[in-house]
Each structure stands twice: as structure tokens, then as C-alpha cells.
Design an enzyme around this catalytic site. Structure first.
Site, PDB file in Angstrom:
ATOM      1  N   GLN A  33       0.867   6.912   2.315  1.00 59.48           N
ATOM      2  CA  GLN A  33       0.529   8.067   1.399  1.00 59.48           C
ATOM      3  C   GLN A  33      -0.001   7.432   0.183  1.00 59.48           C
ATOM      4  OE1 GLN A  33       4.038  10.541   1.237  1.00 59.48           O
ATOM      5  NE2 GLN A  33       3.030  11.744   2.819  1.00 59.48           N
ATOM      6  N   VAL A  34      -0.142   6.365  -0.231  1.00 59.39           N
ATOM      7  CA  VAL A  34      -0.797   5.760  -1.384  1.00 59.39           C
ATOM      8  C   VAL A  34      -2.075   4.477  -0.804  1.00 59.39           C
ATOM      9  CG1 VAL A  34      -0.543   4.279  -3.458  1.00 59.39           C
ATOM     10  CG2 VAL A  34       1.198   5.765  -2.891  1.00 59.39           C
ATOM     11  N   LYS A  48      -2.876   9.124  -4.285  1.00 58.66           N
ATOM     12  CA  LYS A  48      -1.526   9.504  -3.738  1.00 58.66           C
ATOM     13  C   LYS A  48      -1.986  10.672  -2.857  1.00 58.66           C
ATOM     14  CE  LYS A  48       2.046   9.460  -5.891  1.00 58.66           C
ATOM     15  NZ  LYS A  48       3.195   9.228  -6.993  1.00 58.66           N
ATOM     16  N   ASP A 185      13.034   7.499 -13.234  1.00 61.15           N
ATOM     17  CA  ASP A 185      12.860   7.049 -11.902  1.00 61.15           C
ATOM     18  C   ASP A 185      12.529   5.512 -12.117  1.00 61.15           C
ATOM     19  OD1 ASP A 185      13.329   6.247  -9.190  1.00 61.15           O
ATOM     20  OD2 ASP A 185      11.424   6.895  -8.593  1.00 61.15           O
TER      21      ASP A 185
END
Length: 303
Positions: A33-34, A48, A185
Site C-alpha cells: 500500500q506504499v 499511500k 506513533d
């Protein structure tokens, strides 16, 4: 419209994610997905990409999980705490896959850095290409660097890796205290040392926030404690919710108790250092001092 580099050269491939026609030569690897790509205007970017239906199916699953928690709560099987935890989890996960929100946060963090002149040329975030983004596609500037924990690689771009770590830590703490939210994060994959030596924060899918009063109290504490201002320390702790709201007289007594705790600890530390330098056991602590320190801590706790 994306231009892929195939065996026979470039060929247009029409996507279904509302992907703007501003790309060429993306390296679209299966199931990832990247992806790396390049805008038609020449800038290297990172894509992304969110698969179709992910948000809907995930939201349905989380809604079902929350509904089950509520039913169990109404039946008396679990307490309301479980429903609260599930609701918080649901909100956090849905925010993490909201690319529009992530783009906004990335730009907001860039604004936070711009308000800090000392971080100019030292810390950065990837640029967001709004015109090349969509609800399920986020296009970001591609930054070239290495993870902050890869010390050997970091040394290629920063002779003193510990300085990069200090910069990253100071930036994060500053964002906690002065920004409306902070990166929640922060791990090796989301902190890079770039080839030009700058530190980069990436991936703002998960953030946290603390109440304004708490942040103000933390700043007051940082200013007051080194200056030995115990009254300021007491007010800061009160703002942070460590104690109930105090009257002026109670605040003065609270500050006095805090001062006694600090003085007792400082006294014991000095005695330990003196004893150690004399060659005796460093653990030799005067029992009276220890009792005094414990009593002072107890008074603070009661306050």
C-alpha cells in the site's frame, strides 16, 4: 491516470481510486500500500494507496464490535469500561485510515516546525501534494534517509547520532507541550535521518493530545523546578491534576511540603556522594534523614 514503466515503455493505466493524472513510473508492487512514484512535474513522491472498500468494511466490523460491547454492558456481563475502550479503539483506527486527516496533520506539523525558528533546517516533514491526492490516495514528498536507530547508517549523514536523537526527542516534547496534538506513533520507521543530516517525522496517522491546562502545567513545572520555585512547582502540579484545587493557604503549605521532599532527597544524595568518595559503602544513609524524607512525601501525598 498513472503512467507505468512497462517492458514496451510507458503505458497509461486507469485506476479506480480517483488517482490524478500527475504520475509516471511508479513502482507498484503487488499487495503493498506504499509505493514510490514520480510526478509528471519531476518530483519523487511516495504514494499511500488504500484498497477500495477498506474503510467501509473496517467501519462495519468496528461498529459490530462496539454494538456487542454495549449489549454485554446492558446485560451486566461487562462494565461500561469495555464499551469505552472499544469506542476509543474504533475512533483511533478510523482516524488512522483517514488520508484526508493525515494530510491535514502533516501540514499542521509543518506549521508547528515553522513556528520554531531553532528547528529550521534541522527537522522536517514530507510535503503533501494535495492536487495529486484523493480520499484513498495520499501523495507525499519522498524523503531519502535511514531509520534513526540504524546507528551505522546514521553516521554516514550525521557524525554524532546522539545529536539527531536529542533533536528528535526535543522536537517531540515541544510538540507535546505547545502543539494541539503530538505524534503518537514515534518508532524507528517513522523517524528518519535524511541524507542532508536533518531529522524527519513521517506518518501522522496516529496522534495524541493532552488538555491545554495539563500542557500549561507541564511547561510551568519545567520552568519552576530548575529555578527552585516550589510555589511554582506546586501550582504546576495542581494544573496537571495531581492534586485537588487548593486555596492560597493550602497552596503555600503544599509548596512547603514539596520543598522539604526535595531538600531531604538532596541531603541524602549529598551524603551518599560524600560517603562514597571516602571509600565507604555508598548505601549508608542516615535513618533520620530517610524517615524525614518519607514523612515529607506522605504529607505531599495527603495534600
Amino acid at each position: 491516470l498513472i503512467r507505468l514503466a512497462g517492458a514496451s515503455g510507458r503505458r497509461p493505466v486507469r485506476g479506480k481510486a480517483g488517482i490524478p493524472s500527475t504520475f509516471r513510473r511508479p513502482s507498484l508492487l503487488p499487495r503493498l500500500q506504499v509505493h514510490a512514484a514520480r510526478l509528471l512535474s519531476g518530483e519523487d513522491v511516495v504514494l499511500k494507496v488504500q484498497k477500495k472498500g477498506v474503510q467501509g468494511s473496517l467501519k462495519a466490523d468496528l461498529d459490530l464490535l462496539y454494538a456487542n460491547a454495549r449489549v454485554l454492558q446492558l446485560l451486566g456481563v461487562v462494565t461500561a469500561e469495555l464499551s469505552d475502550v472499544v469506542a476509543t479503539l474504533r475512533s483511533a483506527i478510523l482516524e488512522e485510515i483517514d488520508f484526508v486527516l493525515e494530510a491535514q496533520r502533516t501540514e499542521q506539523f509543518a506549521e508547528f516546525l515553522a513556528r520554531s525558528p531553532e528547528l529550521d533546517g534541522v527537522v522536517t516533514v514530507p510535503k503533501v501534494y494535495r492536487a495529486a491526492s484523493a480520499s484513498r490516495l495520499l501523495t507525499l514528498e519522498r524523503l531519502y534517509g535511514v531509520p534513526l536507530i540504524d546507528l551505522e547508517s546514521v553516521r554516514k549523514y550525521q557524525p554524532q547520532p546522539e545529536l539527531a536523537l536529542i533533536v528528535a526527542l526535543n522536537t517531540w516534547v515541544s510538540s507535546v507541550l505547545t502543539n494541539e496534538w503530538f505524534h503518537a506513533d514515534v518508532h524507528a520507521g517513522n523517524l528518519l535521518v535524511l541524507t542532508d543530516g536533518r531529522v524527519a517525522f513521517i506518518d501522522f496517522g496516529i496522534v495524541g493530545a493532552i488538555p491545554a491546562a495539563t500542557a500549561e502545567g507541564m511547561l510551568d513545572f519545567v520552568r519552576s523546578f530548575p529555578a527552585g520555585d516550589m510555589a511554582g512547582v506546586g501550582r504546576a502540579l495542581e494544573k496537571m491534576g495531581f492534586t485537588k484545587e487548593l486555596s492560597e493557604e493550602q497552596s503555600a503549605a503544599f509548596a512547603k511540603d514539596i520543598g522539604e521532599v526535595i531538600a531531604s532527597i538532596d541531603s541524602m544524595t549529598a551524603d551518599i556522594a560524600t560517603t562514597a568518595s571516602a571509600g565507604a559503602a555508598a548505601s549508608a544513609i542516615d535513618e533520620t534523614q530517610l524517615n524525614r524524607a518519607v514523612a515529607a512525601v506522605a504529607r505531599v501525598a495527603e495534600g
